[in-house]
Design a protein around this motif. Structure first.
Motif, mmCIF file in Angstrom:
data_model
loop_
_atom_site.group_PDB
_atom_site.id
_atom_site.type_symbol
_atom_site.label_atom_id
_atom_site.label_comp_id
_atom_site.label_asym_id
_atom_site.label_seq_id
_atom_site.Cartn_x
_atom_site.Cartn_y
_atom_site.Cartn_z
ATOM 1 N N PRO A 246 -65.888 26.721 58.240
ATOM 2 C CA PRO A 246 -66.156 27.391 59.234
ATOM 3 C C PRO A 246 -66.617 28.382 59.331
ATOM 4 O O PRO A 246 -67.103 29.122 59.515
ATOM 5 N N LEU B 280 -69.882 29.036 57.160
ATOM 6 C CA LEU B 280 -71.511 28.991 56.942
ATOM 7 C C LEU B 280 -72.073 30.196 58.162
ATOM 8 O O LEU B 280 -73.104 30.078 57.577
ATOM 9 N N ILE B 281 -71.543 30.346 59.059
ATOM 10 C CA ILE B 281 -72.669 31.093 60.236
ATOM 11 C C ILE B 281 -71.483 32.516 60.961
ATOM 12 O O ILE B 281 -70.151 32.412 61.428
ATOM 13 N N MET C 270 -68.993 30.180 67.784
ATOM 14 C CA MET C 270 -70.013 28.687 68.256
ATOM 15 C C MET C 270 -69.435 27.488 66.669
ATOM 16 O O MET C 270 -70.014 26.299 67.670
ATOM 17 N N MET C 271 -69.334 27.653 66.102
ATOM 18 C CA MET C 271 -68.951 26.510 65.463
ATOM 19 C C MET C 271 -67.825 26.242 65.980
ATOM 20 O O MET C 271 -66.320 26.933 66.149
ATOM 21 N N PRO C 272 -67.625 24.740 65.992
ATOM 22 C CA PRO C 272 -66.380 24.298 66.401
ATOM 23 C C PRO C 272 -65.517 23.700 65.451
ATOM 24 O O PRO C 272 -65.266 24.009 63.082
ATOM 25 N N LEU D 187 -64.143 22.434 62.404
ATOM 26 C CA LEU D 187 -64.033 21.504 62.156
ATOM 27 C C LEU D 187 -62.927 20.277 61.316
ATOM 28 O O LEU D 187 -62.478 18.954 61.856
ATOM 29 N N ASN E 19 -57.844 30.171 60.278
ATOM 30 C CA ASN E 19 -59.017 29.781 61.508
ATOM 31 C C ASN E 19 -58.839 31.601 62.398
ATOM 32 O O ASN E 19 -59.666 31.403 63.556
ATOM 33 N N GLN F 116 -69.414 26.825 72.991
ATOM 34 C CA GLN F 116 -68.296 26.384 72.055
ATOM 35 C C GLN F 116 -67.466 24.801 71.951
ATOM 36 O O GLN F 116 -67.422 23.890 71.653
ATOM 37 N N SER G 215 -68.573 21.618 70.545
ATOM 38 C CA SER G 215 -67.077 20.913 69.706
ATOM 39 C C SER G 215 -67.096 19.297 70.208
ATOM 40 O O SER G 215 -66.505 18.384 69.429
#
Length: 151
Positions: free
Chosen positions: A8, A11-12, A18-20, A22, A54, A121, A125
Motif C-alpha cells: 500500500p 500503489l497510490i 483508500m487502500m485496504p 493488505l 503502516n 477505506q 476493505s
C-alpha cells in the motif's frame, strides 16, 4: 504477507485513506481459509513487520494482529464448521476494529469528519476480503501442487 504490508505504500498517494490494509487482509485470509497453517503467535512477528510500514505507532500492528488471531482462534473453537458468510462477517468485524483502532490511536484528533473519511477505506476493505480469500485459496492450491514426477 510481508510484501502485502509494504504494497500500500507504493500503489497510490491520496489525501484520504483508500487502500485496504493488505497485510492484515492476507493474515485474515490465511487464518480463515487455512486455519491450521498460521499459529496464534504468528501475529507478533508479522505485526511487528507491518508496524514498520503502516504509519501507526509502533506496537499497534503487534497488538492488533495478535488480538485478531486470538479472536479467530476462539471463534474456531466455538464454531469449527463455518460457512464463507460467517468468515466474511468475522473478517468484517476484525477489519472494522483494526481500522477504527488505528484511527483512534493514530495521534490525530478524532473528529466526525476524519471518521467519515475513513468509511470508504472500511467499506473497500470489507468488500475486498472475498477477493483476498480467493487469492489465498489459489495460493494454497499452488502450495500443495506436486511439482516433481516420481519415477
Amino acid at each position: 504477507m510481508l510484501a502485502a504490508s509494504i504494497l500500500p505504500v507504493f500503489l497510490i498517494a491520496v489525501a484520504l485513506p483508500m487502500m485496504p490494509p493488505l497485510g492484515f487482509l492476507l493474515l485474515l485470509g490465511w487464518r480463515l481459509v487455512r486455519p491450521g497453517l498460521l499459529p496464534v503467535w504468528a501475529g507478533l512477528p508479522l505485526g511487528m513487520f507491518d508496524d514498520l510500514f503502516n504509519g501507526q505507532p509502533f506496537g499497534f500492528g503487534v497488538f492488533s494482529w495478535s488480538l485478531a488471531l486470538i479472536a479467530i482462534e476462539i471463534i474456531e473453537t466455538r464454531l469449527p464448521w463455518r460457512s464463507f458468510w460467517q468468515d466474511w462477517f468475522t473478517a468484517g468485524i476484525l477489519i472494522a476494529a483494526y481500522l477504527v483502532g488505528g484511527w483512534i490511536l493514530s495521534g490525530a484528533t478524532p473528529t466526525i469528519h476524519s471518521f467519515i473519511s475513513l468509511v470508504p477505506q472500511l467499506l473497500f476493505s470489507i468488500l475486498a476480503f472475498p477477493i483476498v480469500a480467493r487469492v489465498v485459496a489459489r495460493l494454497d492450491r499452488l502450495r500443495l501442487t506436486r511439482w516433481m514426477r516420481t519415477q
